[in-house]
Write a protein that holds these residues in place. Structure first.
Motif, short mmCIF file in Angstrom:
data_model
loop_
_atom_site.label_atom_id
_atom_site.label_comp_id
_atom_site.label_asym_id
_atom_site.label_seq_id
_atom_site.Cartn_x
_atom_site.Cartn_y
_atom_site.Cartn_z
N UNK A 180 1.19 -15.25 2.35
CA UNK A 180 1.94 -15.75 3.50
C UNK A 180 2.90 -14.69 4.04
N UNK A 181 3.16 -13.64 3.28
CA UNK A 181 3.93 -12.52 3.81
C UNK A 181 3.24 -11.93 5.04
N UNK A 182 1.91 -11.99 5.05
CA UNK A 182 1.13 -11.43 6.16
C UNK A 182 0.73 -12.47 7.19
N UNK A 183 0.55 -13.70 6.75
CA UNK A 183 -0.07 -14.69 7.63
C UNK A 183 0.90 -15.63 8.32
N UNK A 184 2.14 -15.71 7.88
CA UNK A 184 3.06 -16.72 8.42
C UNK A 184 3.36 -16.49 9.89
N UNK A 185 3.73 -15.26 10.25
CA UNK A 185 4.09 -14.98 11.64
C UNK A 185 2.86 -15.05 12.54
N UNK A 186 2.93 -15.87 13.57
CA UNK A 186 1.85 -15.98 14.56
C UNK A 186 2.45 -15.76 15.95
N UNK A 206 -2.18 6.34 -5.13
CA UNK A 206 -1.80 5.14 -4.40
C UNK A 206 -1.77 3.90 -5.28
N UNK A 207 -2.45 3.91 -6.42
CA UNK A 207 -2.45 2.75 -7.30
C UNK A 207 -1.24 2.72 -8.23
N UNK A 208 -0.59 3.88 -8.42
CA UNK A 208 0.50 3.97 -9.37
C UNK A 208 1.86 4.19 -8.72
N UNK A 209 1.90 4.98 -7.66
CA UNK A 209 3.17 5.37 -7.06
C UNK A 209 3.63 4.36 -6.01
N UNK A 210 4.93 4.29 -5.83
CA UNK A 210 5.47 3.50 -4.72
C UNK A 210 5.60 4.42 -3.52
N UNK A 211 4.68 4.28 -2.57
CA UNK A 211 4.67 5.13 -1.40
C UNK A 211 5.71 4.65 -0.39
N UNK A 212 6.01 5.51 0.57
CA UNK A 212 6.96 5.17 1.63
C UNK A 212 6.24 5.28 2.97
N UNK A 213 6.23 4.18 3.72
CA UNK A 213 5.45 4.04 4.95
C UNK A 213 6.38 3.84 6.13
N UNK A 214 6.12 4.58 7.21
CA UNK A 214 6.86 4.40 8.47
C UNK A 214 5.92 3.93 9.55
N UNK A 215 6.29 2.85 10.23
CA UNK A 215 5.62 2.44 11.46
C UNK A 215 6.61 2.62 12.60
N UNK A 216 6.44 3.66 13.42
CA UNK A 216 7.42 3.95 14.47
C UNK A 216 7.26 3.08 15.71
N UNK A 217 6.27 2.18 15.69
CA UNK A 217 6.06 1.20 16.78
C UNK A 217 5.80 -0.15 16.10
N UNK A 218 6.77 -0.64 15.33
CA UNK A 218 6.46 -1.66 14.33
C UNK A 218 6.34 -3.08 14.86
N UNK A 219 6.78 -3.35 16.10
CA UNK A 219 6.67 -4.70 16.62
C UNK A 219 7.33 -5.70 15.69
N UNK A 220 6.59 -6.74 15.32
CA UNK A 220 7.14 -7.77 14.43
C UNK A 220 6.74 -7.55 12.97
N UNK A 221 6.29 -6.34 12.64
CA UNK A 221 6.25 -5.95 11.24
C UNK A 221 4.98 -6.17 10.47
N UNK A 222 3.82 -6.28 11.12
CA UNK A 222 2.58 -6.50 10.36
C UNK A 222 2.32 -5.35 9.40
N UNK A 223 2.46 -4.11 9.87
CA UNK A 223 2.25 -2.95 8.99
C UNK A 223 3.30 -2.90 7.90
N UNK A 224 4.54 -3.18 8.24
CA UNK A 224 5.61 -3.18 7.23
C UNK A 224 5.29 -4.18 6.12
#
Length: 345
Positions: A101-107, A134-152
């Motif tokens: 639901x972290x991904x699906x709640x916002x419509x 990618x399976x072990x490390x905590x990566x850091x991701x930037x979305x510079x056009x993030x809108x309402x945060x789907x990528x985040x």
């Protein structure tokens, strides 16, 4: 020894992507096979088994690590090993740290499909120097056009840290409200603050900062996840984040139809090439060496060659290995979407 596998695509992916989901998954599997499976994954192909469509392929010397990677393919619903005429289900352990639901709640109108967002993030990370971690490390991701945060939210789903910038105040406020609700509803231990960013005593932007974890001990120990979002123009992203602080930058560029972004001239820019050309000198310094930039855009308003030229002129290496040239797909009559990934040397 080669293991023969059958991948059952998630039914929601079939509804959203329709016929494109199969071709996109073939491309993603091809990229995965080349980047982290050492070329041991044979070319995937569609096959109907007992009236049900699957993608089938072989993997030499299949390992538990391989299965962990296959579990995170954007359309994976179930994976089976073929034993004669029988299918034996394989236990999968995806990276997912939270409920879906972290991904699906916002419509909302114009929301990018979650499955495509996952694919875009996956293929960008796989092009970076962090692909094998990618399976072990905590990566850091930037979305510079993030809108309402789907990528985040997809980055957070993976257990990574996320940051975003967006010029739309309504989108920013909607994400703040959603994140606060979600953290409280899930009873996660968290801190969340929204505050003005000032320069010479004047407000310059608004920033959301949140950290969260399952319990207080994790929150205090530094094991907590972190998300930051700034309400500002993407061309000012360098004011809010340190240089070389992100493993990947992922952007869904304006499609030239109903999406847009502010330009330096003050209007709503709907031409992706104009925006990307202005933004690259800001975005690239935020990437670590070996980091990757992934951009989705509408090919009906900008050609692939033109975007590739922009990225190369900015000093990036455009990734054109197998699979990366096969991500174009139709969204609707006005949008044929493609993905381009480039790496910072």
């Amino acid at each position: 020894m080669a293991s023969s596998l059958a991948l059952l695509l998630h039914p929601s992916a079939n509804r959203v992507y329709a016929e494109a989901s199969v071709a996109l998954t073939v491309a993603e599997l091809t990229i995965l096979g080349e980047r982290v499976l050492g070329g041991r994954l044979a070319e995937p192909r569609p096959e109907v088994i007992a009236g049900v469509p699957y993608l089938v392929f072989e993997v030499e010397d299949l390992t538990d690590q391989d299965l962990r990677h296959l579990a995170n393919v954007s359309t994976t619903y179930a994976l089976f090993e073929r034993e004669g005429d029988l299918l034996r289900p394989l236990a999968l352990t995806p990276l997912d740290r939270h409920d879906d639901d972290l991904l699906s709640t916002l419509k909302y109108s114009g929301k990018t499909n979650e499955t495509f967002t996952k694919l875009l993030l996956n293929v960008t990370v796989l092009a970076s120097s962090t692909a094998d971690r990618m399976l072990e490390d905590r990566l850091r991701v930037l979305d510079p056009l993030c809108g309402r945060g789907t990528t985040l939210n997809q980055a957070l789903m993976y257990g990574w840290d996320a940051a975003g910038v967006d010029v739309d105040g309504k989108d920013f406020d909607a994400y703040v409200a959603f994140l606060r609700y979600w953290l409280e509803h899930k009873r996660l231990k968290h801190t969340l603050a929204k505050h003005p960013v000032r320069h010479q005593g004047k407000p310059r932007a608004t920033r959301l900062e949140a950290t969260f974890a399952r319990d207080k001990a994790a929150l205090r120990s530094g094991a907590a996840q972190r998300v930051e979002v700034v309400h500002a123009d993407t061309l000012r992203a360098g004011e809010f984040f340190r240089p070389r602080s992100f493993d990947v930058v992922v952007a869904d560029a304006p499609y030239g139809v109903q999406h847009g972004s502010r330009s330096t001239s003050g209007g709503l820019a709907r031409r992706p090439l104009d925006l990307v050309a202005e933004a690259l000198p800001v975005w690239i310094p935020l990437l670590r060496r070996g980091g990757a930039l992934g951009i989705a855009w509408n090919t009906k308003v900008a050609s692939r060659d033109s975007l590739a030229d922009l990225l190369r002129d900015a000093g990036l290496e455009v990734v054109d290995t197998p699979g990366y040239l096969d991500l174009e797909h139709r969204v609707d009559q006005a949008i044929v979407r493609d993905v381009m990934v480039a790496r910072r040397p």
